[in-house]
Design an enzyme around this catalytic site. Structure first.
Site, mmCIF file in Angstrom:
data_model
loop_
_atom_site.group_PDB
_atom_site.id
_atom_site.type_symbol
_atom_site.label_atom_id
_atom_site.label_comp_id
_atom_site.label_asym_id
_atom_site.label_seq_id
_atom_site.Cartn_x
_atom_site.Cartn_y
_atom_site.Cartn_z
ATOM 1 N N SER A 136 1.652 4.813 -1.448
ATOM 2 C CA SER A 136 2.698 4.153 -0.669
ATOM 3 C C SER A 136 3.976 4.956 -0.827
ATOM 4 C CB SER A 136 2.916 2.723 -1.193
ATOM 5 O OG SER A 136 4.116 2.167 -0.685
ATOM 6 N N TYR A 149 5.543 -3.295 -8.348
ATOM 7 C CA TYR A 149 4.709 -2.567 -7.392
ATOM 8 C C TYR A 149 5.106 -1.093 -7.317
ATOM 9 C CZ TYR A 149 2.155 -1.590 -3.057
ATOM 10 O OH TYR A 149 1.310 -1.057 -2.113
#
Length: 250
Positions: A136, A149
């Site tokens: 990501s 995250y």
């Protein structure tokens, strides 16, 4: 010796979104696709629709990973490590330790364990094998509210780069794919099923589709063998950074 056998791909987190789109695309490319996910009913239906194979898989559980890998006999040509996900929001001061541990176990330990378990099959591919890790852009930058995250996705960057170093000279290529905002179910999971909050993430802008990410994987692994695509960062045109998004008014 190169043969004309059907190439085999394993895709984790394949019950929806990027995993499902990737499975469907590679089935069209002629691969036998082996799909793994916790939602076995969903992944089995997808596998049946594309002529693939579904195997239950929870990448956060070592025994599940080992059982999955033992079901795959012979050479493996492509592993797409897509299993993962985000849980909740919050700053470091608001740290939910259980959610952090769950995310790390799934996004980081699960990715490493899955690759370790299938490494013998990858090394035995006479074509040469590809490992694609889905990260990501949160692994390339940080922003307030997603500390747990972003930490996990930074670790995925390190794992991907370490694989390149450890397997230098092997017939295994390694690619990291780092998408920005993709319209997936992960937003719904992050907001604990609150559909309104999940949809607000994409309000006024056009996010990527799962198929866009799947196509970037297909392109990377279809390069001539002497070419290794180390990393692809793919964002919507409306997004410059994770927290810098152009939104149109209604």
């Amino acid at each position: 010796m190169i043969t004309d056998r059907t190439k085999i791909a394993v895709i984790t987190g394949a019950s929806s979104d990027i995993g499902e789109a990737t499975a469907r695309l590679f089935a069209k490319e002629g691969y036998l696709v082996i799909l793994g996910a916790r939602c076995y009913g969903k992944v089995r239906a997808i596998a049946e629709s594309i002529g693939g194979v579904a195997i239950p898989l929870d990448v956060s559980r070592t025994e599940s990973v080992e059982k999955f890998s033992k079901a795959i006999h012979g050479p493996l040509d492509l592993l797409v490590n897509n299993g993962g996900g985000a849980l909740g929001l919050g700053t470091i001061a608001e740290m939910d330790e259980d959610k952090w541990i769950t995310m790390y176990q799934t996004n980081v330990v699960g990715l490493g364990g899955m690759t370790r378990a299938l490494l013998p099959q990858l090394k035995s591919s006479e074509y040469g094998a590809d490992v694609v890790n889905i990260g990501s852009i949160t692994g390339l930058e940080t922003y307030v509210g997603r500390a747990g995250y972003t930490d996990c996705k930074h670790a995925v960057q390190a794992i991907t780069q370490t694989m390149r170093l450890e397997w230098l000279g092997e017939r295994i290529r390694v690619t990291g794919i780092d998408p920005g905002l993709v319209e997936t179910e992960s937003s719904l999971v992050r907001f604990a099923g609150n559909a309104g909050r999940a949809q607000s993430v994409y309000q006024g802008m056009r996010p990527l589709l799962a198929e866009d990410v799947a196509e970037s994987i297909r392109w990377a692994v279809s390069r001539p063998w002497h070419v290794n695509i180390d990393q692809i960062v793919i964002k919507p045109t409306d997004q410059a950074r994770m927290d810098k998004i152009f939104r149109r008014s209604k």
